[in-house]
Write a protein that holds these residues in place. Structure first.
Motif, PDB file in Angstrom:
ATOM      1  N   ALA A   1       0.858  -1.193   0.000  1.00  0.00           N
ATOM      2  CA  ALA A   1       0.000   0.000   0.000  1.00  0.00           C
ATOM      3  C   ALA A   1       0.885   1.230   0.000  1.00  0.00           C
ATOM      4  N   TRP A   2       1.225   1.681  -1.159  1.00  0.00           N
ATOM      5  CA  TRP A   2       2.129   2.840  -1.251  1.00  0.00           C
ATOM      6  C   TRP A   2       1.479   4.060  -0.611  1.00  0.00           C
ATOM      7  N   ALA A   3       2.275   4.928  -0.156  1.00  0.00           N
ATOM      8  CA  ALA A   3       1.786   6.032   0.669  1.00  0.00           C
ATOM      9  C   ALA A   3       0.988   7.062  -0.113  1.00  0.00           C
ATOM     10  N   GLN A   4       1.182   7.115  -1.426  1.00  0.00           N
ATOM     11  CA  GLN A   4       0.601   8.237  -2.157  1.00  0.00           C
ATOM     12  C   GLN A   4      -0.826   8.019  -2.604  1.00  0.00           C
ATOM     13  N   ALA A   5      -1.313   6.808  -2.511  1.00  0.00           N
ATOM     14  CA  ALA A   5      -2.681   6.567  -2.933  1.00  0.00           C
ATOM     15  C   ALA A   5      -3.526   6.261  -1.715  1.00  0.00           C
ATOM     16  N   GLY A   6      -4.742   6.705  -1.789  1.00  0.00           N
ATOM     17  CA  GLY A   6      -5.654   6.371  -0.707  1.00  0.00           C
ATOM     18  C   GLY A   6      -6.008   4.898  -0.775  1.00  0.00           C
ATOM     19  N   PRO A   7      -6.709   4.421   0.217  1.00  0.00           N
ATOM     20  CA  PRO A   7      -7.035   2.997   0.250  1.00  0.00           C
ATOM     21  C   PRO A   7      -8.040   2.607  -0.829  1.00  0.00           C
TER      22      PRO A   7
END
Lengths: 382, 442
Positions: B18-24
């Motif tokens: 879960a990369w930090a730049q995209a929301g869930p």
């Protein structure tokens, strides 16, 4: 279990190493050199139009306007003139009537010849390089009668005597029964114009006769106290015909242009000069003046200014447009702080013949003045 | 025990790659059996297509700016982008609550606030400063500055379709709080020795939730004069956005997820609306007399010139108006595979695309490794390439009792300028941190 812990430790180490990646060469703890050079190739910019400038403004600004006016006058149109005016004959109506053997008959009154010489200012101006062209000699008359009179005679203008040679006649005009209107004052009887800046030695009015009508006492509203008079008038317009013999030094020494800090190597200034002034100006040389260690102004050897700038002559209402292109260049270093300029200006005659009278209201414009700086402008510190 | 295992699996699903730049991904909670409360998730995204190294250069033992004479024009401004942009986004999720529905679906409600601001500057501006005016004409129309602040109230619903496929959606009500947008639709600059001229068509949009900007005697917005009481926080816009997601697990250990986030926009009411439209030509100062040829005279004339230019540039006040502006749209695809020989280790790959209404889109592709010890911690690292070059990221979470603390950090290679924290190179920096409290299932 041990293998797992090693794997975890290895992974964490790699991640920490990645997060801590920095470039030492970008350590700005010692600051950044904030010197910048703008417009390194070339920057051109329009500066504007200067003018109208008139000789009146320029001379006053240079502090020589008053001096010039001690030599010459200014006519109603602003032209610079030398002017002389002198009555050479006056007689009352009553006196002439008494001299007449038969006042009921018309009579001719002879007038003594008159000679005039130009004022001393003429030779002074000539020595300075100015000429007087055109020169206009006018004979005027006052007629107190209620009926017109006439005047006859001759004007002869001669040159100065040179050595043993007799003065030459430059111009002459005979006039016969030139009319003077009733009750006229300062009415022009005859006028003679001499062009070419000729040096006038003398002007003689001779063989003058007043032609008066009959019964002049009855035609004088002042009952015989009115007076006939004749006047000699000279008007010479200042001009430059041949130019001044030597170039004139002209200094601008109160400047304080702090250009050194910008480290400019070359600047080019272009413009079109529109001049109504009937003289040709030639800028023979320009020295850039800087202050030396003793605070004295001295020419800067390292900076050159394009010589040979020439501004063509025009005339009132017909300006001549001359493109100029001045290049200020530092030969080795950069252009220093400039504290003044020393100009050698050559004043030449007009390039065209015709009306070349100098006037204080003639205009000069510097149009479309634009500057181009090559090599950049360096500024220390943002 | 069963609940704990279920939560651990859910946590893994949430955090794996879960990369930090995209929301869930809204679909990723579809199979959760327990509820959760997420408190105070903070997410920061900073995307600059230039960095300090685009403007600072080593020269000898010191650093100089790109405008220093020792820096060639091929390096500066040659090394800059046609449009140099800076974009920062700060999201703060105040609280999220998730619960298992009576049917098979999973519900979420989220409340948060988002802020974004950016600036884009065309290379031509630096070209003029560095090289001069010879390259005329110049197109400066990509000059832009903006900032938006809005609240977000979201409801999400996700559910499984069969044993290995899940879908989810999230509807967001957007509440506009403040917006500033300065856009130059046309800004042409022509320079020559004879004249400088520009042709400008620009808009200034400022919401007036705070104070109203007065107008001067000519009808121009006067930023030095404000009126009205402050109303910071009052809505000045409303909008809607939708998130879509799916998750597919075709065989054991493999997960494929895709999502489209923030498809929508905000209808803003710009009470302080202005436009600058006009052309101006400067062909020099006119009718300079001898009295003007001194410092005071020239300064006076230049001041008058400045007023003339300002009369064209200064925004003319218009009546307030509504404008729809989209929010950045993000699309993401992720795949992960747990290693058969050690299922705690998984490999993954992802692709991310963000489209902006004000500058060029951003994309990137990454590959990574994840290490997961349920109920203890989760750790992963990734690396890849994007619009601005090499990128990397780390992500981790720690479980303690019913809490899970997580955080992630992403950046481009090259680090930051020491003591300044200025990105050294074009970068895509992201930070995420948050805390989840798990609610035991019934």
């Amino acid at each position: 279990m041990k293998t797992g812990i090693i794997r975890i430790a290895l992974s964490v180490s790699v991640l920490i190493a990645l997060c801590g990646c920095r470039h030492d060469e970008y350590d700005i703890s010692d600051g950044i050199d904030t010197e910048i050079t703008l417009f390194a190739d070339e920057v051109s910019l329009p500066v504007g139009d200067i003018g109208p400038l008139t000789p009146r403004v320029l001379l006053d600004n240079a502090g020589v306007g008053g001096m010039l006016k001690s030599f010459v006058q200014e006519d109603s149109d602003g032209y610079l003139i030398l002017e002389q005016s002198e009555p050479f004959y006056t007689n009352w109506v009553m006196m002439l009537s008494m001299l007449s053997t038969d006042p009921s008959q018309p009579m001719d009154i002879p007038v003594d010849a008159y000679s005039a010489a130009p004022s001393s200012s003429s030779s002074t101006l000539s020595q300075m390089g100015f000429s007087l062209s055109p020169q206009v000699i006018t004979l005027t008359a006052d007629n107190p009668l209620t009926e017109e009179i006439a005047v006859s005679g001759k004007i002869v203008v001669s040159s100065n005597a040179e050595g043993d040679e007799a003065p030459a006649t430059l111009a002459s005009r005979e006039f016969a029964r030139a009319k003077v209107a009733a009750e006229a004052a300062q009415a022009t009887v005859v006028s003679l114009e001499i062009t070419g800046g000729k040096d006038i030695g003398s002007c003689r009015v001779e063989d003058v006769v007043l032609h008066l009508p009959a019964s002049i006492m009855e035609k004088d509203s002042k009952s015989g106290m009115g007076a006939f008079s004749l006047s000699y008038n000279y008007k010479g317009y200042l001009s430059v015909v041949d130019g001044f013999p030597a170039s004139l030094p002209f200094s601008i020494d109160k400047l304080d242009l702090p250009l050194a800090q910008y480290r400019v190597k070359e600047a080019r200034i272009q413009a079109e000069v529109s001049s109504e002034i009937p003289i040709t100006l030639e800028l023979e040389s320009v020295d850039v003046l800087v202050k030396n260690a003793d605070d004295m102004l001295v020419p800067c050897e390292d900076v050159t200014v394009t010589p040979g700038i020439r501004i063509d002559s025009g005339r009132t209402g017909e300006p001549a447009v001359t493109p100029i292109d001045v290049r200020i260049q530092a030969l080795n270093g950069t252009i220093p702080d400039i504290n003044g300029f020393r100009l050698a200006v050559r004043i030449l005659g007009p390039t065209t013949e015709g009306d070349n009278r100098l006037g204080l209201n003639q205009s000069i414009y510097v149009r479309n003045l634009r500057a181009t700086v090559s090599g950049g402008i360096t500024i220390q510190g943002l | 025990m069963k609940k704990t295992i279920a939560f651990a699996l859910a946590a893994l699903a949430c955090s794996t790659l879960a990369w930090a730049q995209a929301g869930p991904n809204p679909a990723e909670v579809a199979t959760l059996d327990n509820g959760f409360i997420r408190i105070g998730e903070f997410r920061s995204v900073s995307r600059n297509n230039v960095g300090a190294s685009s403007f600072l250069f080593p020269s000898g033992e010191t650093l100089v700016t790109g405008l220093h004479s020792s820096v060639g024009t091929d390096v500066f401004p040659g090394g800059l982008m046609p449009v140099n942009s800076l974009y920062n986004q700060l999201d703060y999720n105040l609280v999220s609550y998730g619960w298992k529905g009576r049917t098979r679906g999973f519900h979420t409600v989220e409340v948060g606030v988002k802020g974004e601001y950016g600036l884009s500057v065309p290379r031509e501006i630096f070209q003029i400063l560095k090289c001069g005016t010879a390259g005329s004409p110049f197109d400066l129309s990509s000059l832009r500055a903006f900032g938006n602040l809005y609240g977000e109230i979201a409801y999400g619903y996700a559910f499984p379709l069969g044993d290995n496929f899940s879908v989810g959606t999230r509807a967001k009500l957007l509440v506009g709080l403040a917006s500033v947008d300065v856009v130059a639709h046309r800004f042409d600059l022509t320079t020559s020795a004879d004249k400088y001229s520009f042709d400008l068509d620009a808009n200034v949009d400022i919401t007036n939730s705070m104070k109203k900007i007065r107008t001067d005697e000519y009808g121009n917005l006067d930023y030095t004069s404000l009126t009205g009481k402050g109303k910071l926080g009052a809505p000045t816009g409303a909008g809607l956005a939708l998130d879509f997601g799916l998750e597919w697990k075709p065989f054991p250990g493999f997960t494929l997820a895709a999502s489209v986030l923030d498809l929508g926009g905000i209808l803003w009411y710009y009470g302080n609306e202005g436009y600058s439209n006009g052309a101006y030509t400067f062909d020099g100062l006119k009718e300079l007399g001898l009295g003007d040829l001194n410092a005071d005279g020239i300064t006076s004339r230049l001041k008058a010139l400045g007023d003339e230019v300002l009369s064209v540039v200064r925004p003319y006040h218009e009546e307030g108006c509504f404008k729809v502006k989209s929010i950045p749209l993000t699309a993401m695809v992720k795949a992960s595979y747990a290693m058969p020989f050690w299922e705690r280790l998984s490999v993954g790959a992802s692709g991310l695309y963000t489209g902006y209404s004000f500058c060029a889109p951003y994309w990137e592709a990454r590959g990574g490794l994840a290490l997961d010890f349920p109920e203890i911690f989760h750790l992963e690292a990734n690396a890849g390439s994007g619009s601005y070059g090499f990128v990397y990221g780390v992500y981790g979470s720690v479980n303690f009792l019913s809490f899970k603390l997580y955080g992630g950090y992403e950046n481009g290679i090259g680090g930051t300028v020491p003591y300044e924290s200025t990105p050294l190179k074009a970068n895509n920096k992201g930070i995420v941190a948050g805390l989840i409290y798990k609610i035991a299932a019934d």
